[in-house]
Scaffold this active site. Structure first.
Site, PDB file in Angstrom:
ATOM      1  N   GLU A  37      98.761  59.685  63.744  1.00 24.46           N
ATOM      2  CA  GLU A  37      97.984  59.756  62.612  1.00 24.46           C
ATOM      3  C   GLU A  37      96.542  60.908  62.640  1.00 24.46           C
ATOM      4  O   GLU A  37      96.670  61.531  61.868  1.00 24.46           O
ATOM      5  CB  GLU A  37      97.493  58.349  62.275  1.00 24.46           C
ATOM      6  CG  GLU A  37      96.544  58.376  61.416  1.00 24.46           C
ATOM      7  CD  GLU A  37      95.532  56.927  61.118  1.00 24.46           C
ATOM      8  OE1 GLU A  37      94.723  56.816  60.679  1.00 24.46           O
ATOM      9  OE2 GLU A  37      96.407  55.996  61.801  1.00 24.46           O
ATOM     10  N   ASP A  58      96.715  53.929  63.670  1.00 23.45           N
ATOM     11  CA  ASP A  58      95.773  52.714  64.192  1.00 23.45           C
ATOM     12  C   ASP A  58      96.367  51.417  63.607  1.00 23.45           C
ATOM     13  O   ASP A  58      97.154  51.347  62.410  1.00 23.45           O
ATOM     14  CB  ASP A  58      94.547  53.019  63.115  1.00 23.45           C
ATOM     15  CG  ASP A  58      93.638  54.073  63.985  1.00 23.45           C
ATOM     16  OD1 ASP A  58      94.108  54.709  65.094  1.00 23.45           O
ATOM     17  OD2 ASP A  58      93.035  54.763  63.589  1.00 23.45           O
ATOM     18  N   TYR A 111      88.651  78.519  42.415  1.00 23.68           N
ATOM     19  CA  TYR A 111      87.369  79.516  42.475  1.00 23.68           C
ATOM     20  C   TYR A 111      87.680  80.754  41.422  1.00 23.68           C
ATOM     21  O   TYR A 111      86.615  81.333  41.041  1.00 23.68           O
ATOM     22  CB  TYR A 111      87.242  80.125  44.110  1.00 23.68           C
ATOM     23  CG  TYR A 111      86.604  79.150  44.708  1.00 23.68           C
ATOM     24  CD1 TYR A 111      85.114  78.969  44.339  1.00 23.68           C
ATOM     25  CD2 TYR A 111      87.244  78.628  45.958  1.00 23.68           C
ATOM     26  CE1 TYR A 111      84.292  77.920  45.359  1.00 23.68           C
ATOM     27  CE2 TYR A 111      86.306  77.718  46.796  1.00 23.68           C
ATOM     28  CZ  TYR A 111      84.762  77.537  46.347  1.00 23.68           C
ATOM     29  OH  TYR A 111      84.356  76.618  47.241  1.00 23.68           O
TER      30      TYR A 111
END
Length: 351
Positions: free
Chosen positions: A179, A232, A95
């Site tokens: 996760e 997963d 920024y």
């Protein structure tokens, strides 16, 4: 601090020498995304080789002049911050000149290039990452400003920040890296950390940021307790686990500070899906992207020395099906914390 300042001064001196000789200045950076620039070592994971292929960033070439300017701009900002002992987040930097940088990703990538070029760890450049990781469980520590923090599971979830922790205290028997945030929160709700045996739970909310990886490494260095991952049963989950264990291609130049090669794969294993008789209807078919990701992981140097992992990936590839951890709720709502994890941890069901 003096090492950072000296490294930046050396780069700028080379630029000035080129200008004095009426030559276009050139910066040389290692190609961080070339697999040929890494080697696999059991004790470290993926690390950058000493003599890498490099890319030249020329100031007189239209394609690279902008990148040359970005690096000099950031070097100038880092130099001032190190001199004045001040810090800025990567967001602050973006920024400060959005038109020059163009996107947050450009800032992040340029900072990594600078860290690699200077051979200075990223955390020493006085640039902070805004973190997304969380930690909970049997862990307490003191922050730099003297604040005492207790991450007791039932009461507190601590945001993993940039501050150097000291006086780390824990009686945890193991660490569990989760996760996804949703699974992490569910285990908190089930009071998992206290029910089985004291443990530390961490989530990077998907692909882990630098601070989360640094904390995992620091906790390993301090306590030397087993670390398990719960991801997963899909190529994306395996990729995330490999980042914690072996490191990533783009950050291989900092592997020594970030990887924990002793990490174990606790679940969700592709072989678990058949063993637990999970209905095919609860599984998700592979996309083309999943197939490509899995094929890429199977070719990586560290898979060859992990025969049990290799077999699991072959099961996944053959079935062309994937599963999220939440698939276990098809067996019962609290199956993960009441049955799956206790059995795995008690009877050694990890790889």
């Amino acid at each position: 601090s003096s090492a950072v300042l000296e490294a930046i001064e050396n780069v700028i001196q080379d630029v000035l020498k080129s200008l004095a000789q009426k030559k276009a200045p050139v910066l040389t950076v290692a190609d961080r995304f070339d697999w040929n620039n890494t080697e696999f070592k059991d004790s470290v994971g993926l690390q950058m080789v000493p003599h890498t292929t490099t890319k030249q960033i020329r100031s007189d070439c239209p394609r690279s002049a902008h990148r040359f300017a970005l690096i000099l701009k950031l070097l100038s900002m880092i130099y001032k911050m190190v001199q004045s002992n001040t810090y800025a987040t990567k967001r602050d930097i973006y920024y400060s000149d959005t038109q020059l940088f163009g996107s947050q990703g450009v800032v992040d990538n340029t900072i990594n290039d600078i860290s690699c070029m200077l051979k200075i760890p990223r955390r020493s450049l006085h640039i902070l990452s805004t973190t997304k990781g969380l930690v909970a469980g049997d862990l307490s520590y003191t922050e730099e400003d003297g604040t005492k923090v207790n991450c007791t599971c039932s009461a507190t979830v601590c945001i993993i920040n940039h501050l150097n922790r000291k006086d780390l205290i824990s009686h945890a028997r193991f660490m569990l890296i989760v996760e996804k945030d949703a699974t992490f929160q569910r285990l908190l709700d089930d009071d998992f950390c206290n029910k089985l045996s004291p443990c530390i739970m961490i989530t990077g909310k998907g692909v882990p940021d630098l601070n989360t990886r640094l904390l995992v490494r620091k906790l390993w260095d301090t306590f030397q307790i087993p670390i398990f991952t719960l991801v997963d049963a899909d190529p994306h989950g395996v990729e995330i686990m490999c980042i914690y264990k072996y490191g990533s291609l783009s950050m291989s130049f900092e592997a020594h500070h970030l990887t924990v090669p002793s990490i174990k794969w606790l679940g969700l294993l592709p072989s678990d899906l058949e063993r637990l008789n999970i209905s095919k209807d609860a599984l998700i078919p592979f996309t083309k992207q999943d197939q490509n990701k899995l094929a890429s992981i199977q070719k990586r140097p560290y898979i060859a020395c992990q025969p049990t992992w290799k077999r699991e990936l072959e099961i996944m590839a053959a079935s062309k099906l994937k599963a999220e951890i939440q698939v276990l709720t098809s067996l019962s709502s609290d199956y993960l914390s009441r049955v799956y994890l206790p059995n795995k941890l008690q009877f050694g069901g990890w790889l």
